[in-house]
Design an enzyme around this catalytic site. Structure first.
Site, PDB file in Angstrom:
ATOM      1  CB  CYS A  98      11.242   0.850   3.702  1.00  0.00           C
ATOM      2  SG  CYS A  98       9.491   0.883   4.140  1.00  0.00           S
ATOM      3  CG  HIS A 106      11.039   5.981   4.707  1.00  0.00           C
ATOM      4  ND1 HIS A 106      11.603   5.530   3.532  1.00  0.00           N
ATOM      5  CD2 HIS A 106       9.903   5.288   4.858  1.00  0.00           C
ATOM      6  CE1 HIS A 106      10.834   4.614   2.981  1.00  0.00           C
ATOM      7  NE2 HIS A 106       9.790   4.456   3.777  1.00  0.00           N
ATOM      8  CD  GLU A 142      14.233   7.855   3.135  1.00  0.00           C
ATOM      9  OE1 GLU A 142      14.824   7.128   3.942  1.00  0.00           O
ATOM     10  OE2 GLU A 142      13.104   7.578   2.696  1.00  0.00           O
ATOM     11  CG  ASN A 171       4.959   4.507   1.938  1.00  0.00           C
ATOM     12  OD1 ASN A 171       3.958   3.795   2.044  1.00  0.00           O
ATOM     13  ND2 ASN A 171       5.459   4.848   0.767  1.00  0.00           N
TER      14      ASN A 171
HETATM   15  N1  GLN Z   1       8.566   2.135   1.634  1.00  0.00           N
HETATM   16  C1  GLN Z   1       8.830   0.865   1.414  1.00  0.00           C
HETATM   17  O1  GLN Z   1       9.922   0.471   1.053  1.00  0.00           O
HETATM   18  C2  GLN Z   1       7.662  -0.076   1.545  1.00  0.00           C
HETATM   19  C3  GLN Z   1       8.032  -1.521   1.576  1.00  0.00           C
HETATM   20  C4  GLN Z   1       6.882  -2.424   1.123  1.00  0.00           C
HETATM   21  N2  GLN Z   1       6.490  -2.140  -0.201  1.00  0.00           N
HETATM   22  C5  GLN Z   1       5.708  -2.310   2.081  1.00  0.00           C
HETATM   23  O2  GLN Z   1       4.698  -1.767   1.724  1.00  0.00           O
HETATM   24  O3  GLN Z   1       5.778  -2.743   3.204  1.00  0.00           O
END
Ligand code: GLN
Length: 367
Positions: free
Chosen positions: A249, A334, A336, A291
């Site tokens: 991410c 993700h 995980e 996310n």
């Molecule tokens: N879950 C994350 O690592 C999000 C990455 C970054 N903050 C975004 O919104 O794209």
């Protein structure tokens, strides 16, 4: 029951019932489509500074348990739901969502049309919002004016990263994990594979990281715009090629920027637990937990040593990359998998394999 309002910078007002903390609050309003996993969502540091809306209509029904937190303290600014289940039922339940949010000072609003709110965000894009103090009358015009002018802090990674390095010991591969706002699930997956993990702060220098003699480096998820963490981009530039690296991410975005790619803000982000992602090398599609509000611009990869390995089937954006010369791969989603789905969990095994296959001599050549 006290009332409170959610006000958007665009002028829309949603009136509902207050729960959680009575305080007022403000942040970027986002929505997530996960049907379960509200505890993981609330405690995911990547949501730092955001007011989170759950699109699933009934929230709180299995309570809050001891085990599913993704960080010790939640960093969200508010929680927006359609209906709060007040009597949770689950064998792991230790308390209600309402009690938990009260204890952590986070305001919640229930009884609003979350579908309407979600459609607005989808149409208008990311929007700033304000949650009023429970039971208090407000001057709408003043708040809307304030919302339009306010600039929220951009140091979210500094707010949620560890300040000091600490070990999470194992007897296997030594992994230095750069904590940009780590979900505990990442540490759990590495520890499950017996990794000897050293968690370091986001602004640790490349020299200090290499002094731990890692077999691999983990770049974690984290909040905010990747462009707001220039020191991490510089560090990653130095680390590329030294030892195997795996990024998730924000870690994926920072690796992209460090390699010369560009990032951009998505209109309303990907947040939920059922996002289909295609692995371009195998043709396989996996359901993933996501996310993020930013993404790597695939066209900008042309002038880099990176190639796209995964794409989002919903909108065709970049979901994974690898370095053409060095043992580095990253994903925007993700693996995980907390709360799930677990389809991409095998990526942690691939990271271990990458560390197994990269000999110490090879690493020293690059060092
Ligand atoms: N879950 C994350 O690592 C999000 C990455 C970054 N903050 C975004 O919104 O794209």
């Amino acid at each position: 029951m006290l009332k409170r309002k959610l006000i958007l910078e665009s002028g829309e007002v949603f009136e509902g019932i207050a729960f959680g903390s009575e305080t007022e609050s403000a942040g970027e309003v986002v929505f997530t489509t996960g049907m379960t996993g509200y505890q993981e969502t609330i405690s995911d540091p990547s949501f730092c500074g955001q007011i989170v809306t759950m699109t699933y209509p009934l929230i709180g029904n299995y309570g809050i348990n001891r085990d599913d937190f993704e960080a010790i303290s939640p960093a969200i600014k508010g929680f927006v739901i359609h209906e709060l289940a007040t009597v949770p039922s689950n064998f792991r339940n230790e308390g209600t969502l309402d009690e938990y949010l009260k204890m952590k000072g986070i305001p919640g609003i229930q009884g609003i049309d979350t579908r309407k709110l979600t459609r607005l965000i989808r149409k208008e894009g990311a929007v700033k919002g304000y949650l009023s103090k429970a039971g208090e009358e407000i001057n709408l015009e003043e708040i809307i004016e304030w919302l339009n002018a306010v600039k929220f802090p951009t140091n979210q990674v500094a707010q949620v990263s560890t300040q000091k390095a600490y070990p999470s010991p194992g007897r296997g591969k030594r992994v230095v994990l750069i904590d940009f706002g780590m979900k505990h699930g990442i540490l759990r997956e590495l520890n499950k594979r017996d990794c000897d993990v050293i968690v370091v702060s986001y602004n640790t220098s490349a020299e200090e990281i290499m002094a731990y003699q890692p077999d691999g480096i983990m770049l974690t998820n984290g909040p905010g715009d990747p462009m707001d963490v220039p020191e991490a981009i510089e560090t990653i530039k130095v680390l590329i090629g030294k030892v195997p690296m795996f990024g998730i991410c924000l870690g994926h975005q920072l690796f992209g920027l460090a390699s010369g790619a560009k990032s951009f803000k998505l209109k309303f982000g990907h947040r939920g637990a059922n996002h289909p992602v295609k692995d371009l090398r195998t043709g396989r599609t996996e359901l993933t937990s996501q996310n993020h509000g930013f993404a790597i611009d695939m066209e900008s990869l042309q002038d880099t040593d990176l190639e796209v390995t995964h794409i989002a089937l919903n909108d065709g954006t970049c979901e994974g990359m690898r370095h053409k010369k060095y043992p580095v791969f990253t994903v925007q989603y993700h693996p995980e998998a907390s709360p799930g789905p677990e389809d991409p969990n095998h990526l942690f095994d691939e990271f271990i394999e990458l560390m197994n296959n990269s000999t110490r001599e090879e690493q020293l050549q690059h060092a």
